[in-house]
Design an enzyme around this catalytic site. Sequence first.
Site, PDB file in Angstrom:
ATOM      1  N   HIS A  96       0.685  -1.265   0.012  1.00 54.54           N
ATOM      2  CA  HIS A  96       0.074  -0.012   0.146  1.00 54.54           C
ATOM      3  C   HIS A  96       0.980   1.058   0.118  1.00 54.54           C
ATOM      4  CE1 HIS A  96      -2.985  -2.639   2.494  1.00 54.54           C
ATOM      5  NE2 HIS A  96      -3.592  -2.325   1.149  1.00 54.54           N
ATOM      6  N   LYS A 135     -17.057  -6.442   6.431  1.00 54.36           N
ATOM      7  CA  LYS A 135     -15.588  -7.231   6.155  1.00 54.36           C
ATOM      8  C   LYS A 135     -15.254  -7.824   7.302  1.00 54.36           C
ATOM      9  CE  LYS A 135     -13.081  -6.421   1.872  1.00 54.36           C
ATOM     10  NZ  LYS A 135     -12.301  -5.824   1.020  1.00 54.36           N
ATOM     11  N   ARG A 181      -1.713  -5.836  -8.525  1.00 56.44           N
ATOM     12  CA  ARG A 181      -0.750  -6.609  -8.164  1.00 56.44           C
ATOM     13  C   ARG A 181      -0.364  -7.721  -9.207  1.00 56.44           C
ATOM     14  NH1 ARG A 181      -3.141  -7.544  -2.523  1.00 56.44           N
ATOM     15  NH2 ARG A 181      -4.997  -7.006  -3.729  1.00 56.44           N
ATOM     16  N   SER A 233      -2.970  -7.705   2.790  1.00 62.80           N
ATOM     17  CA  SER A 233      -3.206  -7.482   4.256  1.00 62.80           C
ATOM     18  C   SER A 233      -3.533  -9.145   5.030  1.00 62.80           C
ATOM     19  CB  SER A 233      -4.240  -6.618   4.531  1.00 62.80           C
ATOM     20  OG  SER A 233      -4.063  -5.098   4.389  1.00 62.80           O
TER      21      SER A 233
HETATM   22  P1  ADP Z   1      -9.848  -3.347  -0.927  1.00 63.34           P
HETATM   23  O1  ADP Z   1     -10.504  -4.109  -0.104  1.00 63.34           O
HETATM   24  O2  ADP Z   1     -10.320  -2.365  -1.604  1.00 63.34           O
HETATM   25  O3  ADP Z   1      -8.990  -4.542  -1.943  1.00 63.34           O
HETATM   26  P2  ADP Z   1      -7.020  -3.053   0.285  1.00 63.34           P
HETATM   27  O4  ADP Z   1      -6.495  -2.569   1.458  1.00 63.34           O
HETATM   28  O5  ADP Z   1      -6.921  -4.772  -0.049  1.00 63.34           O
HETATM   29  O6  ADP Z   1      -8.581  -2.795  -0.091  1.00 63.34           O
HETATM   30  O7  ADP Z   1      -6.301  -2.315  -1.173  1.00 63.34           O
HETATM   31  C1  ADP Z   1      -6.474  -1.003  -1.346  1.00 63.34           C
HETATM   32  C2  ADP Z   1      -5.683  -0.964  -2.446  1.00 63.34           C
HETATM   33  O8  ADP Z   1      -4.115  -0.866  -2.335  1.00 63.34           O
HETATM   34  C3  ADP Z   1      -6.261  -1.489  -3.608  1.00 63.34           C
HETATM   35  O9  ADP Z   1      -6.156  -0.811  -4.877  1.00 63.34           O
HETATM   36  C4  ADP Z   1      -5.209  -2.738  -3.860  1.00 63.34           C
HETATM   37  O10 ADP Z   1      -4.927  -3.216  -5.142  1.00 63.34           O
HETATM   38  C5  ADP Z   1      -3.867  -2.017  -3.388  1.00 63.34           C
HETATM   39  N1  ADP Z   1      -2.968  -2.890  -2.858  1.00 63.34           N
HETATM   40  C6  ADP Z   1      -3.058  -3.751  -1.750  1.00 63.34           C
HETATM   41  N2  ADP Z   1      -1.752  -4.369  -1.941  1.00 63.34           N
HETATM   42  C7  ADP Z   1      -1.188  -4.072  -2.604  1.00 63.34           C
HETATM   43  C8  ADP Z   1       0.322  -4.337  -3.080  1.00 63.34           C
HETATM   44  N3  ADP Z   1       1.016  -5.447  -2.207  1.00 63.34           N
HETATM   45  N4  ADP Z   1       0.782  -3.840  -4.063  1.00 63.34           N
HETATM   46  C9  ADP Z   1       0.303  -2.916  -4.769  1.00 63.34           C
HETATM   47  N5  ADP Z   1      -0.936  -2.476  -4.558  1.00 63.34           N
HETATM   48  C10 ADP Z   1      -1.479  -3.078  -3.472  1.00 63.34           C
END
Ligand code: ADP
Length: 163
Positions: free
Chosen positions: A18, A42, A91, A129
């Site tokens: 992130h 969630k 990703r 996460s």
């Molecule tokens: P959501 O529930 O909206 O997917 P996340 O917290 O999982 O929320 O992800 C928020 C944003 O960060 C999304 O656009 C996701 O693709 C991006 N993201 C999560 N992990 C990574 C990573 N390892 N590399 C790049 N982007 C990421």
Amino acid sequence: MARIAVCPGSFDPITYGHLDIIRRGAKVFDMVYVSVMNNSAKNPLFSVEERINLIEAVTKDLSNVKVDEHSGLLVDYAKAVNANAIIRGLRAVSDFEYEMQITSMNRVLNEDIETFFIMTNNQYSFLSSSIVKEVAKYNGDISTLVPPIVEKELHKKYKRLKS
Ligand code: ADP
């Protein structure tokens, strides 16, 4: 016109993946609102407040990043903070279909807000996460996956949950 973007997500908790997206977004946009989705469906490990505090702690060196929360439609939140862009991270190909669906829907809801995708640094392409929580739960080494303060809070959570 100022380039203002919203970077939405669950951030439960924030990882180096992130952070990579937020940092790169902050280089391109005048202002980035990192917004925690307040979505009760969630069943998150960290409360919205805890997630906001962690994001604030690890982005405090970025003067054009603000941390916030939202519930309801993302496009409504974006409009409220005068954002004309949404930033999402990509990703792997597996992210693509879901992101395309959300982007198309957001465009139907408000065609003035453009979604931008930032491809993650290769070293974080496996990182989520949920995977971090899984490793932390079994006391694995997560020091290369999340900032030290997040690592500390994760270990605290799981110790507390165990007892
Ligand atoms: P959501 O529930 O909206 O997917 P996340 O917290 O999982 O929320 O992800 C928020 C944003 O960060 C999304 O656009 C996701 O693709 C991006 N993201 C999560 N992990 C990574 C990573 N390892 N590399 C790049 N982007 C990421």
